[in-house]
Design a protein around this motif. Structure first.
Motif, PDB file in Angstrom:
ATOM      1  N   TRP A   1      -2.641   6.905  -1.758  1.00 24.90           N
ATOM      2  CA  TRP A   1      -4.032   6.476  -1.698  1.00 24.90           C
ATOM      3  C   TRP A   1      -4.253   5.016  -2.072  1.00 24.90           C
ATOM      4  O   TRP A   1      -5.385   4.593  -2.225  1.00 24.90           O
ATOM      5  N   SER A   2      -3.190   4.244  -2.182  1.00 22.83           N
ATOM      6  CA  SER A   2      -3.420   2.820  -2.427  1.00 22.83           C
ATOM      7  C   SER A   2      -3.739   2.135  -1.104  1.00 22.83           C
ATOM      8  O   SER A   2      -3.457   2.652  -0.024  1.00 22.83           O
ATOM      9  N   LYS A   3      -4.359   0.965  -1.224  1.00 23.28           N
ATOM     10  CA  LYS A   3      -4.826   0.236  -0.043  1.00 23.28           C
ATOM     11  C   LYS A   3      -4.159  -1.124   0.024  1.00 23.28           C
ATOM     12  O   LYS A   3      -3.882  -1.742  -1.001  1.00 23.28           O
TER      13      LYS A   3
ATOM     14  N   ALA B   1       0.821  -1.216   0.000  1.00 17.95           N
ATOM     15  CA  ALA B   1       0.000   0.000   0.000  1.00 17.95           C
ATOM     16  C   ALA B   1       0.852   1.262   0.000  1.00 17.95           C
ATOM     17  O   ALA B   1       0.370   2.328  -0.388  1.00 17.95           O
TER      18      ALA B   1
END
Length: 172
Positions: free
Chosen positions: A85-87, A80
């Motif tokens: 903003w990646s998960k 992430a």
């Protein structure tokens, strides 16, 4: 279907009732709040007024850090962190609790009205269309006063927030 909430990592250590939800729950946790765990772990300042409670919470923080540092969980978190903003993939705590770590980025949208972590929590809630769980009454007050379009619940109302029908209205 599981309920989703944006929350600070330390809240899970402080509030044990979050670990025994009445239904499946996904806690969406900005990475900056995971990093705060290390600050709390090494801080000589008390998190709780009662020394016994403080020792218990710091023990829970240590357990949480150890769990997140397990190789598979660490790898999920690192995935992430490569892109804003990646998960992360789900980090499972038990049959009813999953965490998603978000590489939230403070864009100073709320200026001095909110601190960077509060801003990340709100921006994450907006992006994920998920309510915020917090014990910070001042933050809840500022969200309401500024009419920020997110749902927010006091942690004391966790069981109420878990009820299915309250999510029919996206924003309060």
């Amino acid at each position: 279907m599981s309920r989703r909430f944006v929350i600070e990592a330390v809240m899970v250590a402080i509030y044990g009732e979050l670990l025994v939800p009445s239904a499946p729950v996904e806690f969406i946790v900005p990475y900056s709040t995971v990093m705060e765990l290390y600050e709390f772990q090494n801080s000589p300042e008390a998190l709780m007024h009662d020394p016994v409670d403080d020792m218990h919470v710091k023990h829970k923080i240590n357990e949480l850090i150890a769990y997140l540092e397990m190789p598979l969980n660490r790898k999920k978190i690192e995935r992430a962190l490569s892109i804003p903003w990646s998960k992360s993939p789900f980090i499972l705590f038990n049959d009813n609790i999953a965490w998603t770590i978000v590489n939230a980025v403070d864009n100073e949208r709320y200026g001095e009205f909110l601190d960077p972590i509060e801003t990340e929590i709100i921006l994450t809630a907006e992006r994920e269309q998920a309510p915020i769980l917090s014990d910070q009454l001042e933050l809840i007050r500022r969200i309401i006063e500024a009419e920020i379009p997110v749902q927010v619940f006091d942690i004391g109302d966790f069981e109420y927030a878990m009820e299915e029908d309250i999510f029919s209205n996206k924003h309060l």
